[in-house]
Design a protein around this motif. Structure first.
Motif, PDB file in Angstrom:
ATOM      1  N   TRP A   1       0.846  -1.217   0.000  1.00  0.00           N
ATOM      2  CA  TRP A   1       0.000   0.000   0.000  1.00  0.00           C
ATOM      3  C   TRP A   1       0.875   1.258   0.000  1.00  0.00           C
ATOM      4  CZ3 TRP A   1      -2.771   2.048   4.964  1.00  0.00           C
ATOM      5  CH2 TRP A   1      -3.577   3.155   4.644  1.00  0.00           C
TER       6      TRP A   1
ATOM      7  N   MET B   1       2.598   1.977  -3.181  1.00  0.00           N
ATOM      8  CA  MET B   1       1.753   2.558  -4.228  1.00  0.00           C
ATOM      9  C   MET B   1       1.278   3.974  -3.879  1.00  0.00           C
ATOM     10  SD  MET B   1      -0.300  -0.882  -5.269  1.00  0.00           S
ATOM     11  CE  MET B   1      -1.825  -0.136  -5.025  1.00  0.00           C
ATOM     12  N   GLU B   2       0.825   4.120  -2.655  1.00  0.00           N
ATOM     13  CA  GLU B   2       0.181   5.401  -2.319  1.00  0.00           C
ATOM     14  C   GLU B   2       0.944   6.230  -1.305  1.00  0.00           C
ATOM     15  OE1 GLU B   2      -3.912   4.842  -1.271  1.00  0.00           O
ATOM     16  OE2 GLU B   2      -4.251   3.554  -3.012  1.00  0.00           O
TER      17      GLU B   2
ATOM     18  N   MET C   1       1.245  10.031  -1.662  1.00  0.00           N
ATOM     19  CA  MET C   1      -0.025  10.721  -1.418  1.00  0.00           C
ATOM     20  C   MET C   1      -0.320  10.817   0.088  1.00  0.00           C
ATOM     21  SD  MET C   1      -3.048   9.739  -3.960  1.00  0.00           S
ATOM     22  CE  MET C   1      -3.987   8.759  -2.819  1.00  0.00           C
ATOM     23  N   ILE C   2      -0.007   9.723   0.766  1.00  0.00           N
ATOM     24  CA  ILE C   2      -0.277   9.706   2.215  1.00  0.00           C
ATOM     25  C   ILE C   2       0.596  10.760   2.909  1.00  0.00           C
ATOM     26  CG2 ILE C   2      -0.164   8.311   4.322  1.00  0.00           C
ATOM     27  CD1 ILE C   2      -0.671   5.829   2.546  1.00  0.00           C
TER      28      ILE C   2
END
Ligand code: ADP
Length: 556
Positions: free
Chosen positions: A147, A150-151, A154-155
């Motif tokens: 996770w 991938m993100e 953004m987090i």
């Protein structure tokens, strides 16, 4: 004069009637209307109260959520600085993470993710003995790695925008003792280079949340609320917000929850997303409070209605009584005027005849004189009755008690009537015990009572004409009996004949003139002497009236 007095009486009656009506009917009716009105008003008010309670509950829940979150934030922030730097060696990272775990036993897992160097994921060592936790550990380590890979960027960007740069992920999890809940804090660790995606995190141990964090917080919140406004005691619970009805399987309940549905619930987000907070009163519901209140109002209404019906019955009875009395009074007036007119007419007739000197024989003259005397005696008796009655009624009657030989008094009174009794064809029997000790009585009053009883016996006898008078002593009582074998009195009427103006419905009574005052006078006189009067009677067979006077009181 009579009609004037009647008018006064009827005005008085009307006033009393109005007063009774006012007190017995109008007052309860007014009270009923007033209460009804208030009832409606307070139903409205009650709805408002319900609304206020709910609003208050919502407020308490919002404040509670804030406090729960704040506590979680503070705890997370407290150990954030202990996190290793992403540039530390792998073994340093493991060591530092394990140190955090041992210093903060309320944590289940901690981890550090570096986009370039991968994930270091550590859990409390004793947890790994539990198969559920081991599985959780493996799953989180791999899935978070994927996770964040991938993100992650953004987090991190999202975190920088938050006032307190921590974000949370909460959800259900399993433990050996059943369903549980875990929440994980994500943040950027200290000393993380700005050009790399580095994330750290820590999961709150589900057992800690369930056994320590929530119970302590709930009790603290409730005590605080109670000390704020001293209302009914509250109870709170934390439960999974999904599925609907999750309150049946609560995660944690405060003391005093017992069972039941929360009055108001609030879905939590941020730190405790996936959980809901419920609140209610301890041991009761807002609905039950409302129902109790409605019940009370109905009871009051019921009691008032009973009061009103009672008032109506009372009024009805009082009106009927007044009307019957008015009727009796009207009869009395016509009877008395007739009673007065008859002897007066006779006296006048015989006196005029004598005056004209047309009567020659002495015998005839004597007869006329006797008639005049008898009629004037009747008149006197009637007037005395009326006067006595009105004196007694007005409370002005004064008795003149004197030492008296009662046997002699009775004999003398009867002697005056003996001629009349025999003339009317009555068999007369008298039995007087002359050994009765002297008693203190009002002679005139006792004689009047006796005369009234004798007169009644004479008036109300049709076929068998018998009169018996007996005077005797039973222990401390002096008894005077007047017996006839006349028309008698029904049992129902026996209770009423002593009331003023009352006359029975017998046709003979109807045809015989009378005022309806005699027996009421007899009773008043006997009572004034501390005694009582009784009647025994069988219709068609005759009556026995007995005066009982106490010898002791009579001699005082
Ligand atoms: P009055 O004789 O003037 O009507 P009383 O008060 O003396 O009034 O008596 C009340 C009523 O009681 C009488 O009208 C009569 O109906 C009844 N009563 C009284 N004495 C007798 C009696 N000895 N026998 C039958 N009825 C009687």
């Amino acid at each position: 004069m009579a009609s004037k007095r009647n008018r006064f009486l009827s005005q008085d009656n009307r006033f009393r009637l109005m007063l009774t009506l006012g007190l017995a009917v109008l007052l309860p009716a007014a009270a009923l209307i007033y209460v009804n009105f208030h009832h409606l008003e307070s139903i409205k008010r009650n709805k408002q109260v319900e609304g206020l309670i709910h609003r208050d509950f919502q407020y308490v829940l919002a404040v509670s959520e804030k406090k729960l979150n704040q506590k979680a934030y503070t705890m997370a922030e407290g150990m954030r600085d202990l996190f290793p730097s992403p540039d530390d060696s792998e073994s340093d990272k493991v060591m530092k993470l394990d140190q955090i775990l041992s210093k903060n036993p309320w944590l289940a897992h901690v981890f550090l993710f570096d986009h370039d160097k991968g994930m270091v994921f550590r859990s409390q060592p004793q947890l790994l003995n539990d198969p559920f936790c081991r599985k959780e550990h493996e799953m989180m380590a791999t899935s978070y790695n994927v996770w964040f890979g991938m993100e992650g960027k953004m987090i991190v960007e999202g975190l920088h925008k938050r006032p307190r740069p921590i974000s949370w992920y909460g959800g259900p999890t399993k433990r050996a003792d059943g369903e549980s809940f875990m929440t994980t804090a994500f943040f950027v660790p200290p000393r993380a280079p700005a050009d790399r995606v580095v994330l750290a995190g820590a999961s709150f141990d589900p057992n800690y949340l369930k056994q320590t964090f929530f119970p302590q917080m709930l009790d603290e919140l409730i005590t605080q609320k109670l000390s704020d406004d001293k209302g009914e005691a509250l109870a709170m619970m934390v439960y999974p917000s999904e599925p609907e009805g999750g309150y049946e399987k609560p995660l944690v309940t405060s003391s005093g929850w017992s069972k039941g549905k929360p009055e108001i619930m609030r879905k939590l987000d941020d730190v405790f997303g996936g959980l809901a907070l419920g609140i209610k009163f301890q041991g009761t519901t807002v609905d039950a409070i409302g129902r109790r209140w409605v019940m009370q109002s109905f009871l009051i209404l019921g009691a008032l209605s009973v009061l009103m019906i009672g008032g109506l019955i009372l009024t009805y009875r009082s009106v009927s009584k007044e009307m019957a009395l008015a009727h009796l009074k009207a009869d009395f007036v016509s009877n008395v005027s007739h009673e007065l007119r008859t002897p007066l007419a006779l006296i006048r007739l015989y006196a005029e005849t004598l005056e004209l000197g047309r009567i020659t024989t002495q015998e005839k003259k004597d007869e006329y004189y006797r008639i005049i005397r008898k009629e004037s005696e009747r008149l006197t008796a009637l007037i005395n009755n009326i006067l006595d009655f009105s004196r007694i009624e007005a409370g002005r009657k004064e008795y003149d008690f004197r030492e008296t030989d009662i046997a002699e008094l009775v004999c003398n009174t009867l002697d005056a009537y003996r001629y009349q009794i025999e003339q009317q064809g009555f068999a007369f029997e008298q039995s007087i015990d002359s050994s009765i000790p002297r008693v203190r009585v009002d002679r005139e009053a006792i004689a009047r009572a006796l005369v009234n009883l004798v007169n009644n016996a004479l008036k109300y006898s049709a076929n068998e004409k018998f009169l018996g008078v007996k005077l005797y002593r039973v222990n401390d009582l002096l008894k005077l009996e007047v017996v006839d074998r006349g028309i008698g009195i029904t049992r129902r009427e026996q209770a009423k004949i002593f009331e003023k103006f009352y006359r029975t419905g017998d046709p003979l009574v109807h045809d015989t003139k009378g005022s309806g005052l005699g027996l009421s006078l007899v009773r008043r006189i006997t009572q004034a002497h501390g005694g009582e009067v009784q009647v025994e009677s069988t219709p068609g067979k005759g009556s026995k009236f007995t005066l009982s006077l106490p010898l002791a009181t009579a001699t005082q």
